[in-house]
Design an enzyme around this catalytic site. Structure first.
Site, PDB file in Angstrom:
ATOM      1  N   TYR A 143       0.854  -1.184   0.000  1.00 32.15           N
ATOM      2  CA  TYR A 143       0.000   0.000   0.000  1.00 32.15           C
ATOM      3  C   TYR A 143       0.888   1.231   0.000  1.00 32.15           C
ATOM      4  O   TYR A 143       1.830   1.320   0.790  1.00 32.15           O
ATOM      5  CB  TYR A 143      -0.894   0.000   1.240  1.00 32.15           C
ATOM      6  N   ASP A 238       9.357   2.695  -0.174  1.00 31.43           N
ATOM      7  CA  ASP A 238       8.321   3.380   0.596  1.00 31.43           C
ATOM      8  C   ASP A 238       8.515   2.986   2.059  1.00 31.43           C
ATOM      9  O   ASP A 238       8.094   1.910   2.488  1.00 31.43           O
ATOM     10  CB  ASP A 238       6.933   2.978   0.080  1.00 31.43           C
ATOM     11  N   LYS A 266       4.392   9.312   8.762  1.00 32.70           N
ATOM     12  CA  LYS A 266       4.094   8.725  10.076  1.00 32.70           C
ATOM     13  C   LYS A 266       5.036   9.223  11.193  1.00 32.70           C
ATOM     14  O   LYS A 266       4.833  10.325  11.679  1.00 32.70           O
ATOM     15  CB  LYS A 266       4.005   7.209   9.966  1.00 32.70           C
TER      16      LYS A 266
HETATM   17  C1  LIG Z   1       0.483   4.852   5.694  1.00 33.17           C
HETATM   18  C2  LIG Z   1       1.244   4.576   4.478  1.00 33.17           C
HETATM   19  C3  LIG Z   1       1.172   5.412   3.359  1.00 33.17           C
HETATM   20  C4  LIG Z   1       0.201   6.555   3.260  1.00 33.17           C
HETATM   21  O1  LIG Z   1       0.441   7.533   4.225  1.00 33.17           O
HETATM   22  P1  LIG Z   1      -0.765   8.538   4.610  1.00 33.17           P
HETATM   23  O2  LIG Z   1      -0.097   9.505   5.543  1.00 33.17           O
HETATM   24  O3  LIG Z   1      -1.815   7.684   5.248  1.00 33.17           O
HETATM   25  O4  LIG Z   1      -1.231   9.175   3.365  1.00 33.17           O
HETATM   26  C5  LIG Z   1       1.999   5.157   2.290  1.00 33.17           C
HETATM   27  N1  LIG Z   1       2.849   4.122   2.309  1.00 33.17           N
HETATM   28  C6  LIG Z   1       2.937   3.280   3.361  1.00 33.17           C
HETATM   29  C7  LIG Z   1       3.931   2.170   3.324  1.00 33.17           C
HETATM   30  C8  LIG Z   1       2.130   3.472   4.474  1.00 33.17           C
HETATM   31  O5  LIG Z   1       2.195   2.615   5.483  1.00 33.17           O
END
Ligand SMILES: *Cc1c(COP(=O)(O)O)cnc(C)c1O
Length: 426
Positions: A143, A238, A266
């Protein structure tokens, strides 16, 4: 008496689609109605109904120091004295960039934004602009936020809710995204061979956290790195979830791999909305105002959010809590495994540091299909047994658990008892 969770949810459903501002919060995959949180401190959430819950969601990752940490609170209060947003460069942006570059040697330049979604969306545009190619490779179950090109075979809420391809994403966009099975080197080689000179970039969660927690096979990430180099594709790690969570320098530090671009979010916001993407100077300099790839944000580099994030990162630097977090994670995983063994239930509990998953399956989980063999009905019964006894687990069989330093001591001991009891009650 203030409003109960039930009353708040009834009002919310009238005005907010599903009553929530992010789908997985609605508890659709475990059933029942969500609780509302009134306050949070350390490892504990206090609900609108006055219940105290030991929290293993940690605001979906950011709260690595526990909720409402006094240092972070003080940093926000200090910044607040000076104003909430300037629309000009501010000193926090420089300090944050210096911290990120210090811990992530692969990042030579970095741009701040407001969410993980913005970070990955911008990194993809940058990879396309840099290479003058259109196609992106992603992996089933990874994701990367909810932007159009990336919401294809995505995990997290998209998976939980059974719309791996969202309505509203043009088929033409989705065609530019090649989706491959994770942990499959042959599939990657075949995709590069089938799209010669067309792959702008490869994006992945180097340790997946959004179909539950999944680690790559030994050598897999090295293979991905080598393939990107060979074919001139930009490798994007990511690390929105894993950055600063599994090590100060993320999975790339643990696995000794240098991606071309990295996305963060995060933890770097300390609980406020922040994202970032960065990497090689020659790629980053393609961004406006230096280069032709446009990217911007009214509130990007916001002083309050960066003050919180800087305080969170400095605490990590000072405390170096990763061995402690790993011990806590192991404690929870092994409590669950021994309860499952006693009960004769098949359970997989992959764990690294403060991330883990409990998959009710006898198959080792190494990709999306094996994650899907997990018994989601059993997980919801387990989830509700935990919740009734005072533990808030992720409200989906396909989300990772997160721990914080605040779980140390009584919280983790009590949580392990509750988790074991819940498994034995199944
Ligand atoms: C949470 C997450 C996102 C998206 O971040 P948001 O701040 O919710 O838009 C993208 N990549 C990964 C791996 C994530 O865990």
């Amino acid at each position: 008496m203030s409003a109960s969770s039930e009353q708040l949810f009834a009002r919310a459903q009238q005005l907010i689609p599903g009553g929530v501002n992010s789908p997985v919060r609605a508890f659709r995959s475990v059933g029942g109605a969500p609780f509302f949180t009134k306050s949070a401190s350390g490892a504990t959430l206090t609900t609108a109904d006055g219940r105290e819950l030991i929290d293993f969601v940690c605001t979906w990752g950011p709260a690595i120091h526990g909720h409402n940490h006094p240092h972070i609170k003080a940093a926000i209060a200090d910044a607040l004295e000076n104003g909430t947003s300037f629309g000009t460069p501010n000193p926090h942006e420089v300090e944050m960039a210096e911290l990120i570059v210090k811990f992530f040697p692969s990042i030579q330049k970095v741009r701040m934004c407001n969410s993980g979604t913005e970070a990955t969306m911008s990194a993809i545009r940058l990879a396309r602009g840099f290479t003058s190619r259109d196609k992106i490779i992603k992996f089933a179950g990874c994701y990367h936020g909810h932007s159009d090109s990336l919401l294809v075979a995505a995990g997290s809420g998209a998976l939980t809710h059974g719309h791996p391809d969202s309505a509203g994403v043009p088929a033409a966009f989705a065609r530019e995204t090649v989706v491959l099975p994770f942990n499959d080197t042959a599939a990657l080689d075949a995709a590069f061979a089938a799209n010669p000179g067309q792959i702008a970039g490869v994006i992945l969660e180097p340790y997946i956290g959004n179909v539950g927690f999944i680690k790559p096979d030994p050598g897999y990430l090295q293979h991905v790195r080598a393939a990107c180099t060979k074919h001139g594709a930009v490798l994007i790690f990511d690390e929105v979830m894993t950055g600063f969570r599994l090590a100060r320098g993320g999975v790339q530090e643990l696995e000794k791999i240098t991606p071309d671009l990295t996305t963060l979010g995060k933890i770097i916001g300390g609980g406020l909305p922040v994202g970032a993407f960065g990497g090689r100077t020659d790629i980053m300099d393609q961004l406006a105002p230096l280069g032709p790839v446009y990217q911007a944000g009214t509130l990007s580099g916001n002083p309050l959010a960066l003050a919180a994030g800087i305080a969170a990162l400095k605490l990590l630097d000072e405390l170096n809590p990763y061995a402690q977090l790993d011990a806590l994670g192991r404690q929870v995983a092994s409590a669950a495994l021994s309860a499952a063994q006693a009960k004769g239930l098949a359970l997989q509990a992959p764990q690294t540091g403060s991330m883990l998953s409990l998959f009710f399956t006898d198959r080792p989980v190494r990709d999306l299909p094996t994650a899907m063999t997990s018994d989601a009905k059993l997980f919801s019964r387990f989830f509700h047994a935990c919740l009734a006894a005072g533990v808030y687990a992720p409200p989906s069989a396909y989300e990772a658990w997160f721990l914080s330093t605040a779980h140390e001591g009584a919280a983790v001991a009590r949580a392990c008892e509750i988790i074991s009891g819940a498994i034995k009650s199944l």
